[in-house]
Write an enzyme that holds these catalytic residues in place. Structure first.
Site, short mmCIF file in Angstrom:
data_model
loop_
_atom_site.label_atom_id
_atom_site.label_comp_id
_atom_site.label_asym_id
_atom_site.label_seq_id
_atom_site.Cartn_x
_atom_site.Cartn_y
_atom_site.Cartn_z
N CYS A 61 0.86 -1.20 0.10
CA CYS A 61 -0.02 0.21 0.12
C CYS A 61 0.83 1.29 0.19
CB CYS A 61 -1.07 0.10 1.18
SG CYS A 61 -2.10 1.40 1.24
N ASP A 66 0.38 3.60 1.77
CA ASP A 66 0.14 4.35 3.16
C ASP A 66 1.73 4.79 3.64
OD1 ASP A 66 0.25 4.50 6.02
OD2 ASP A 66 -1.90 4.25 5.77
N ARG A 73 2.82 5.13 6.36
CA ARG A 73 3.31 4.43 7.73
C ARG A 73 3.72 3.05 7.30
NH1 ARG A 73 -2.12 5.16 10.45
NH2 ARG A 73 -2.95 4.44 8.14
N HIS A 127 -1.99 -3.85 4.99
CA HIS A 127 -1.93 -3.60 6.61
C HIS A 127 -3.29 -3.15 7.17
CE1 HIS A 127 -2.75 0.92 6.00
NE2 HIS A 127 -2.38 0.59 4.65
N CYS A 138 -6.09 0.05 6.94
CA CYS A 138 -5.89 0.59 5.57
C CYS A 138 -7.15 1.49 5.21
CB CYS A 138 -5.58 -0.63 4.40
SG CYS A 138 -5.45 -0.06 2.80
ZN LIG Z 1 -3.37 1.17 3.04
#
Ligand SMILES: [Zn+2]
Length: 212
Positions: A40, A42, A44, A99, A102
């Protein structure tokens, strides 16, 4: 932007200067990563960080909710990376890493139709919707529901990988292994899909079972 440039200066000073021979070696050779990592976007979930990987170790694709559009989908960006990873780099492992927490998966659970004004995002999530929505179980706690949907989404992307003939061929020849992972933002731990038990188990358990 200042933060990024300052960060780069720190990288040059604290890593690149001391790693000159390593960087020269990387630059003078073709890349030879051991795995294709599909994760992803993302901010993090940082693949190199969570796998302690160095430059050259991972071939990486990241997008919203770690999606693999199937073969012949209008979006061929992941397929292109897959072709290159398999045919040129000859990677033996493909990891799809979702994750918990998400936002892309949550948007689908919450009803992504309200995002229609963001055409590209809407269409991207719409691709993911069937498997995510199919994972919904009546009366389940919303947090549990979200976790189950994240896992279902990872599993669907593993299925989508098998729409590519090059993947199927290598799987049959036992030259390629597919891995489903989910990263936990709270603990920093990864759970991996265990085909024997048909569930996600802590990565430490997968290691105990022997070579993967
Ligand atoms: Zn995600």
């Amino acid at each position: 932007m200042r933060q990024l440039l300052d960060g780069h200066a720190t990288f040059r000073r604290e890593f690149a200067a001391g790693a000159a021979p390593f960087l020269q070696k990387l630059a003078s050779e073709h890349q030879s990563p051991g795995a294709l990592y599909i994760g992803c976007s993302d901010s993090r979930v940082v693949p190199e960080l969570l796998t302690s990987s160095a430059p050259g170790d991972l071939f990486v694709v990241r997008n919203i909710a770690n999606a693999v559009p199937p073969l012949n989908d209008a979006d061929a960006s992941v397929g292109a990376a897959l072709d290159y990873a398999l045919e040129v780099l000859h990677v033996e492992h493909v990891v799809v890493c979702g994750h918990y927490g998400c936002g892309g998966v949550k948007a689908v659970l919450d009803g992504h139709k309200k995002l229609k004004q963001m055409t590209s995002l809407y269409e991207w999530l719409d691709h993911l919707a069937p498997s995510i929505l199919a994972s919904r179980i009546e009366l389940v706690d919303p947090e549990e529901q979200w976790r189950a949907a994240v896992e279902a989404n990872v599993m669907q992307q593993l299925v989508n990988l098998t729409t590519f003939p090059a993947v199927r061929k290598r799987l049959e020849a036992e030259e390629l292994w597919l891995h489903g992972w989910v990263y936990d933002l709270h603990s920093g731990g990864v759970t991996v899909f265990d085909p024997a038990g048909e569930r996600f188990v802590p990565a430490e358990h997968a290691l105990e079972r022997g070579p993967v």
